[in-house]
Design a protein around this motif. Sequence first.
Motif, short mmCIF file in Angstrom:
data_model
loop_
_atom_site.label_atom_id
_atom_site.label_comp_id
_atom_site.label_asym_id
_atom_site.label_seq_id
_atom_site.Cartn_x
_atom_site.Cartn_y
_atom_site.Cartn_z
N UNK A 52 -6.65 7.59 -9.16
CA UNK A 52 -7.90 6.96 -9.07
C UNK A 52 -7.44 5.42 -9.02
N UNK A 53 -6.68 4.98 -9.96
CA UNK A 53 -6.19 3.68 -9.81
C UNK A 53 -5.46 3.33 -8.87
N UNK A 54 -4.52 4.07 -8.39
CA UNK A 54 -3.66 3.87 -7.11
C UNK A 54 -4.61 3.74 -5.97
N UNK A 55 -5.58 4.92 -5.78
CA UNK A 55 -6.37 4.74 -4.69
C UNK A 55 -7.05 3.40 -4.47
N UNK A 56 -7.78 3.06 -5.47
CA UNK A 56 -8.53 1.73 -5.76
C UNK A 56 -7.54 0.71 -5.28
N UNK A 57 -6.26 0.51 -5.67
CA UNK A 57 -5.29 -0.51 -5.31
C UNK A 57 -5.17 -0.37 -3.97
N UNK A 58 -4.86 0.64 -3.35
CA UNK A 58 -4.32 0.68 -1.94
C UNK A 58 -5.70 0.36 -1.07
N UNK A 59 -6.76 0.69 -1.41
CA UNK A 59 -7.98 0.19 -0.78
C UNK A 59 -8.28 -1.29 -0.81
N UNK A 60 -8.12 -1.73 -1.92
CA UNK A 60 -7.86 -3.29 -2.13
C UNK A 60 -7.08 -4.08 -1.38
N UNK A 62 0.86 -1.10 -0.01
CA UNK A 62 0.03 0.08 -0.09
C UNK A 62 0.67 1.30 -0.16
N UNK A 63 1.97 1.38 0.79
CA UNK A 63 2.75 2.11 0.96
C UNK A 63 3.45 2.76 -0.58
N UNK A 64 4.16 1.60 -1.22
CA UNK A 64 4.77 1.55 -2.44
C UNK A 64 3.70 2.07 -3.48
N UNK A 65 2.55 1.61 -3.54
CA UNK A 65 1.55 1.92 -4.59
C UNK A 65 1.26 3.39 -4.21
N UNK A 66 0.91 3.65 -2.97
CA UNK A 66 0.32 5.12 -2.72
C UNK A 66 1.32 5.92 -2.88
#
Length: 192
Positions: A179-187, A70-74
Amino acid sequence: MNASPEKMLASARAVAEGRVNDVALASGSLLSMVEHLTALNLNTARAALDDTIVLHQSICAAREPRDLLAIQVGSITPALKRGFAYGKSASGIASLAQVELFKLVEAGMSQWLQGVIVTLETLNRAAPGSELAVKVLKTAVANASSAYEGASEVVKQVSEVAQANADQAAAVAVDAVSKTTSATVSLFKSAA
């Protein structure tokens, strides 16, 4: 009335002094832009170093693999936004430099054209009967001046449109990645 060598020498000297002043102005403008770009690069490097330290501290503090992911994608969206801001600032500096140089070139062209017209008028007075040749040359100079002004305006307009399109495309790209990274972090956070 004949054009004396002293008058022609004085005219040439005035033109040369004008060119030296133009070069001095251009050099000062160019150095100012280099200073702005250097400051931008130093500030960007400092901010990138600070961000890297914070990111690595966060990575070291992560206790779970999903937190690490999450940190890396965020970190992608903020890095992309900083890159976009840097590009926009650098483009602004380059645009300002272009405007300054266009002003200097236009001023130089105007002075040169005025000098050509004065020289033609002087030659006309010195050589009676050459009115037609002088008139033709004046018309050619006026046409060249008009063409240069038109080309300069087109270049300015194209540059403005290209900058606006690039800014819009970058904003859309940043929004999509965000939007994509936010969705990925939430996932990642919801996965247990």
